[in-house]
Design a protein around this motif. Structure first.
Motif, PDB file in Angstrom:
ATOM      1  N   GLY A   1       0.824  -1.199   0.000  1.00 25.69           N
ATOM      2  CA  GLY A   1       0.000   0.000   0.000  1.00 25.69           C
ATOM      3  C   GLY A   1       0.859   1.249   0.000  1.00 25.69           C
ATOM      4  N   VAL A   2       0.336   2.332   0.589  1.00 28.95           N
ATOM      5  CA  VAL A   2       1.082   3.589   0.674  1.00 28.95           C
ATOM      6  C   VAL A   2       1.608   3.770   2.090  1.00 28.95           C
ATOM      7  CG1 VAL A   2      -0.163   4.711  -1.200  1.00 28.95           C
ATOM      8  CG2 VAL A   2      -1.060   4.858   1.134  1.00 28.95           C
ATOM      9  N   ALA A   3       2.693   4.523   2.196  1.00 30.16           N
ATOM     10  CA  ALA A   3       3.331   4.715   3.492  1.00 30.16           C
ATOM     11  C   ALA A   3       2.703   5.845   4.294  1.00 30.16           C
ATOM     12  CB  ALA A   3       4.820   4.995   3.292  1.00 30.16           C
ATOM     13  N   ASP A   4       1.908   6.730   3.641  1.00 33.99           N
ATOM     14  CA  ASP A   4       1.367   7.882   4.357  1.00 33.99           C
ATOM     15  C   ASP A   4      -0.005   7.618   4.976  1.00 33.99           C
ATOM     16  OD1 ASP A   4      -0.189   7.791   2.099  1.00 33.99           O
ATOM     17  OD2 ASP A   4       0.227   9.830   1.421  1.00 33.99           O
ATOM     18  N   ALA A   5      -0.426   6.359   5.014  1.00 38.12           N
ATOM     19  CA  ALA A   5      -1.676   5.979   5.678  1.00 38.12           C
ATOM     20  C   ALA A   5      -1.460   4.633   6.362  1.00 38.12           C
ATOM     21  CB  ALA A   5      -2.834   5.891   4.689  1.00 38.12           C
ATOM     22  N   PRO A   6      -2.096   4.406   7.520  1.00 46.54           N
ATOM     23  CA  PRO A   6      -1.918   3.130   8.206  1.00 46.54           C
ATOM     24  C   PRO A   6      -2.512   1.977   7.397  1.00 46.54           C
ATOM     25  CG  PRO A   6      -2.878   4.795   9.663  1.00 46.54           C
ATOM     26  CD  PRO A   6      -2.948   5.338   8.273  1.00 46.54           C
ATOM     27  N   PRO A   7      -2.038   0.763   7.631  1.00 50.04           N
ATOM     28  CA  PRO A   7      -2.690  -0.392   7.003  1.00 50.04           C
ATOM     29  C   PRO A   7      -4.175  -0.442   7.367  1.00 50.04           C
ATOM     30  CG  PRO A   7      -0.608  -1.033   8.021  1.00 50.04           C
ATOM     31  CD  PRO A   7      -0.884   0.377   8.458  1.00 50.04           C
ATOM     32  N   PHE A   8      -4.983  -0.814   6.407  1.00 50.47           N
ATOM     33  CA  PHE A   8      -6.442  -0.948   6.561  1.00 50.47           C
ATOM     34  C   PHE A   8      -7.164   0.394   6.702  1.00 50.47           C
ATOM     35  CE2 PHE A   8      -4.500  -4.763   8.526  1.00 50.47           C
ATOM     36  CZ  PHE A   8      -4.880  -5.695   7.575  1.00 50.47           C
ATOM     37  N   ALA A   9      -6.465   1.504   6.474  1.00 50.08           N
ATOM     38  CA  ALA A   9      -7.114   2.816   6.537  1.00 50.08           C
ATOM     39  C   ALA A   9      -8.070   2.996   5.359  1.00 50.08           C
ATOM     40  CB  ALA A   9      -6.070   3.923   6.533  1.00 50.08           C
ATOM     41  N   TYR A  10      -9.266   3.537   5.650  1.00 47.70           N
ATOM     42  CA  TYR A  10     -10.258   3.862   4.616  1.00 47.70           C
ATOM     43  C   TYR A  10     -10.204   5.352   4.324  1.00 47.70           C
ATOM     44  CZ  TYR A  10     -12.886  -0.584   4.827  1.00 47.70           C
ATOM     45  OH  TYR A  10     -13.287  -1.893   4.757  1.00 47.70           O
ATOM     46  N   GLN A  11     -10.089   5.695   3.022  1.00 45.74           N
ATOM     47  CA  GLN A  11     -10.149   7.083   2.583  1.00 45.74           C
ATOM     48  C   GLN A  11     -10.890   7.142   1.247  1.00 45.74           C
ATOM     49  OE1 GLN A  11      -6.207   9.310   4.007  1.00 45.74           O
ATOM     50  NE2 GLN A  11      -5.718   7.431   2.928  1.00 45.74           N
ATOM     51  N   PRO A  12     -11.611   8.241   0.979  1.00 42.64           N
ATOM     52  CA  PRO A  12     -12.429   8.292  -0.234  1.00 42.64           C
ATOM     53  C   PRO A  12     -11.671   8.787  -1.455  1.00 42.64           C
ATOM     54  CG  PRO A  12     -12.924  10.168   1.164  1.00 42.64           C
ATOM     55  CD  PRO A  12     -11.914   9.341   1.907  1.00 42.64           C
ATOM     56  N   GLY A  13     -11.995   8.193  -2.592  1.00 37.16           N
ATOM     57  CA  GLY A  13     -11.487   8.612  -3.888  1.00 37.16           C
ATOM     58  C   GLY A  13     -12.643   8.862  -4.836  1.00 37.16           C
ATOM     59  N   GLN A  14     -12.320   9.157  -6.085  1.00 37.63           N
ATOM     60  CA  GLN A  14     -13.345   9.362  -7.111  1.00 37.63           C
ATOM     61  C   GLN A  14     -12.898   8.720  -8.414  1.00 37.63           C
ATOM     62  OE1 GLN A  14     -15.067  13.341  -7.507  1.00 37.63           O
ATOM     63  NE2 GLN A  14     -14.238  13.926  -5.511  1.00 37.63           N
ATOM     64  N   MET A  15     -13.873   8.214  -9.156  1.00 40.22           N
ATOM     65  CA  MET A  15     -13.602   7.723 -10.500  1.00 40.22           C
ATOM     66  C   MET A  15     -14.672   8.254 -11.445  1.00 40.22           C
ATOM     67  SD  MET A  15     -14.611   3.644 -10.313  1.00 40.22           S
ATOM     68  CE  MET A  15     -13.603   3.322  -8.868  1.00 40.22           C
ATOM     69  N   LEU A  16     -14.314   8.347 -12.711  1.00 40.63           N
ATOM     70  CA  LEU A  16     -15.222   8.830 -13.756  1.00 40.63           C
ATOM     71  C   LEU A  16     -15.518   7.684 -14.706  1.00 40.63           C
ATOM     72  CD1 LEU A  16     -16.630  11.340 -15.079  1.00 40.63           C
ATOM     73  CD2 LEU A  16     -14.550  11.565 -16.469  1.00 40.63           C
ATOM     74  N   LEU A  17     -16.803   7.467 -14.964  1.00 39.57           N
ATOM     75  CA  LEU A  17     -17.226   6.425 -15.890  1.00 39.57           C
ATOM     76  C   LEU A  17     -17.917   7.052 -17.090  1.00 39.57           C
ATOM     77  CD1 LEU A  17     -17.955   5.243 -12.685  1.00 39.57           C
ATOM     78  CD2 LEU A  17     -17.640   3.197 -14.082  1.00 39.57           C
TER      79      LEU A  17
ATOM     80  N   ILE B   1     -13.078   5.853 -17.160  1.00 39.53           N
ATOM     81  CA  ILE B   1     -12.276   6.705 -18.043  1.00 39.53           C
ATOM     82  C   ILE B   1     -11.425   7.710 -17.265  1.00 39.53           C
ATOM     83  CG2 ILE B   1     -13.777   6.438 -20.038  1.00 39.53           C
ATOM     84  CD1 ILE B   1     -15.091   9.085 -19.358  1.00 39.53           C
ATOM     85  N   GLY B   2     -11.548   7.714 -15.945  1.00 42.15           N
ATOM     86  CA  GLY B   2     -10.725   8.598 -15.126  1.00 42.15           C
ATOM     87  C   GLY B   2     -10.779   8.160 -13.676  1.00 42.15           C
ATOM     88  N   ARG B   3      -9.688   8.442 -12.931  1.00 42.26           N
ATOM     89  CA  ARG B   3      -9.648   8.031 -11.532  1.00 42.26           C
ATOM     90  C   ARG B   3      -8.602   8.865 -10.800  1.00 42.26           C
ATOM     91  NH1 ARG B   3      -9.497   1.619  -9.887  1.00 42.26           N
ATOM     92  NH2 ARG B   3      -9.436   1.826  -7.608  1.00 42.26           N
ATOM     93  N   LEU B   4      -8.960   9.385  -9.632  1.00 39.30           N
ATOM     94  CA  LEU B   4      -8.006  10.168  -8.863  1.00 39.30           C
ATOM     95  C   LEU B   4      -6.871   9.271  -8.372  1.00 39.30           C
ATOM     96  CD1 LEU B   4     -10.255  12.455  -6.603  1.00 39.30           C
ATOM     97  CD2 LEU B   4      -9.381  12.893  -8.892  1.00 39.30           C
ATOM     98  N   PRO B   5      -5.635   9.751  -8.447  1.00 37.73           N
ATOM     99  CA  PRO B   5      -4.515   8.932  -7.966  1.00 37.73           C
ATOM    100  C   PRO B   5      -4.413   8.900  -6.448  1.00 37.73           C
ATOM    101  CG  PRO B   5      -3.713  11.037  -8.769  1.00 37.73           C
ATOM    102  CD  PRO B   5      -5.176  10.994  -9.088  1.00 37.73           C
ATOM    103  N   GLU B   6      -5.020   9.881  -5.767  1.00 40.20           N
ATOM    104  CA  GLU B   6      -4.928   9.970  -4.321  1.00 40.20           C
ATOM    105  C   GLU B   6      -6.301  10.279  -3.732  1.00 40.20           C
ATOM    106  OE1 GLU B   6      -1.664  12.192  -2.666  1.00 40.20           O
ATOM    107  OE2 GLU B   6      -0.682  12.301  -4.623  1.00 40.20           O
ATOM    108  N   PRO B   7      -6.490  10.036  -2.426  1.00 36.34           N
ATOM    109  CA  PRO B   7      -7.783  10.365  -1.811  1.00 36.34           C
ATOM    110  C   PRO B   7      -8.013  11.870  -1.803  1.00 36.34           C
ATOM    111  CG  PRO B   7      -6.173   9.768  -0.127  1.00 36.34           C
ATOM    112  CD  PRO B   7      -5.541   9.454  -1.445  1.00 36.34           C
TER     113      PRO B   7
END
Length: 369
Positions: free
Chosen positions: A288-304, A313-319
Motif C-alpha cells: 500500500g502507501v506509506a502515508d496511511a496506516p494499514p487498513f485505513a479507509y479514505q475516499p477517492g473518485q472515479m469517472l465512468l 475513463i478517469g480516476r483520482l490517484p490519491e484520496p
C-alpha cells in the motif's frame, strides 16, 4: 497533508470533515425481536445515506446498540437539519429487523450502511445491507416520506447472486432543479455495488436489479470454407460461449491508497463529463502507501463513461479527503468513509462515517451553473 488539485471532472474540493453526530444513549424503542426496550444508538452512529426533502437535509444513519451479539445490532434512524450541521434525530429507528418475512436475513446482525435516492416517480429508494450474523446481502426498501418504509428484500432476487455477500448499492443520480434524483441511462437505472471490487447492476424499477455479467472464458475457432465468401474471405469464425460471472468495473491498485479494496460510496452523479462515483479505498498492509496506516479507509473518485457506464475513463490517484488524527480512534480506527452526498443551498455536502463510530460533514464547492 496537502490534497492535490483535483481534475475538472471530479466533485470538490471538500473541506475536512466536521463532526456532527455521535452515539446517543438517550434514545430507545421497543424492539419487536428482543422483546424489550433497546437504546438502539447507544454505542455508535455512523455511515449515513443522505437526501434532501421538504427543504431539509435528511440522513438515514446507522445506529448500533450495546447488546447485539456482533458488535451491536444495527438499525437505521432518521436525522434532519435545516443547515446541514445541526441535526435532530428521531427517537425511534425507521428501518430495523422485525417479525417479518426478512427476519432471518436481518437478525441478529441488523440493517446497515444505507444509501438513499429520490425516485423520479416520487418517494425514496434505500439500499442497505441485511446482516444475519454470517452474510451481508444488499436489500432494497422504499418510502413516501423517509419514515414509513416497505422492505422489498434482496436487490438481486431471482439471480445466482441473491445469497452471495453483496453490499454498498450506489444508484446513479442526476441534478434535477438543484436536487439529486435517480437517473435513467438508455431507459435503465444503473447502480454500482460491491466490496473489494466495484461491480454494476441495472434495473427498470429501482427495486429488482440485474448484476452486470460477462463471459469468464469464451473461446472461438476458425474454419476454412472454400464455398464461403465474405469480409474474411474463405474463413469463418465460430464462437464458443464460456461460463458467465460478475463483470468487474474497478478494483484495488497496488501502491495506492485503495490497494486493498474498493467500495462504492454515495449515489453516483451523472455530469457533463460522465458519471462521477465517489468510492472508498482501503490501504493494503503489504504494497500500500506509506502515508496511511494499514487498513485505513479514505475516499477517492472515479469517472465512468455515460455512454457505457461500465467503462472507467478517469480516476483520482490519491484520496480527496484524509483521515483527521483527532477522529482516527473508534470502533474501527483510521476510517473516513464517504456515504451520503446532497446538493443543498447551492453547494455540495458530503457526509462521512468516522472510525465507524461518529458522523461528519464536509462542505464542497458551489453547484455547477
Amino acid at each position: 497533508m496537502t490534497i492535490p488539485k483535483q481534475p475538472d471532472w471530479s466533485i470538490g474540493p471538500f473541506a475536512p470533515p466536521r463532526r456532527i453526530l455521535e452515539q446517543r444513549a438517550d434514545i430507545a424503542f421497543d424492539c419487536p425481536l428482543a422483546g424489550r426496550r433497546i437504546a438502539w444508538a447507544e454505542k455508535d452512529i455512523f455511515n449515513p445515506g443522505a437526501v434532501v426533502h421538504e427543504g431539509k437535509i435528511c440522513l438515514l444513519v446507522r445506529g448500533e446498540d450495546r447488546v447485539g451479539r456482533y458488535a451491536g445490532t444495527s438499525r437505521i434512524g432518521l436525522a434532519t437539519s435545516i443547515d446541514g450541521v445541526h441535526f435532530d434525530i428521531d427517537p425511534e429507528p425507521v428501518l430495523f429487523p422485525a417479525d417479518d418475512r426478512w427476519q432471518a436475513w436481518e437478525w441478529p446482525g441488523g440493517v446497515e450502511d444505507p444509501r438513499v435516492v429520490a425516485s423520479p416517480d416520487g418517494g425514496f429508494v434505500c439500499t442497505y445491507t441485511a446482516f444475519d450474523g454470517k452474510v451481508g446481502c444488499l436489500f432494497v426498501a422504499t418510502s413516501p416520506d423517509l419514515r414509513t418504509w416497505t422492505k422489498h428484500g434482496p436487490a438481486f432476487a431471482g439471480s445466482p447472486y441473491v445469497r452471495r455477500p453483496t453490499k454498498a448499492g450506489a444508484i446513479v443520480t442526476a441534478l434535477v432543479d438543484g436536487r439529486l434524483v435517480a437517473a435513467r441511462i438508455d431507459g435503465r437505472y444503473w447502480m454500482y455495488w460491491g466490496e473489494g471490487m466495484v461491480f454494476a447492476a441495472t434495473s427498470t424499477d429501482l427495486i429488482r436489479w440485474t448484476p452486470l455479467e460477462s463471459e469468464t472464458a469464451p473461446d472461438r475457432y476458425l474454419t476454412w470454407d472454400p464455398s464461403a465468401s465474405g469480409l474474411m474471405g474463405h474463413w469463418t469464425i465460430d464462437r464458443i460461449e464460456g461460463p458467465r460471472g460478475l463483470r468487474a468495473i474497478a478494483g484495488p491498485r497496488r501502491h495506492r491508497f485503495d490497494s486493498l479494496l474498493t467500495e462504492p460510496g454515495p449515489p453516483a452523479v451523472l455530469t457533463h463529463d460522465g458519471i462521477v462515483l465517489i468510492y472508498n479505498g482501503t490501504n493494503h498492509f503489504d504494497g500500500g502507501v506509506a502515508d496511511a496506516p494499514p487498513f485505513a479507509y479514505q475516499p477517492g473518485q472515479m469517472l465512468l463513461d455515460a455512454r457505457d457506464p461500465s467503462a472507467v475513463i478517469g480516476r483520482l490517484p490519491e484520496p480527496f479527503l484524509r483521515i483527521d488524527p483527532a477522529e482516527a480512534a473508534g470502533q474501527v480506527g483510521n476510517v473516513c468513509f464517504a456515504q451520503g452526498l446532497v446538493a443543498f443551498a447551492g453547494r455540495w455536502w458530503l457526509f462521512v462515517g468516522l472510525a465507524d463510530s461518529r458522523l461528519g460533514v464536509s462542505q464542497g464547492p458551489p453547484l455547477p451553473a
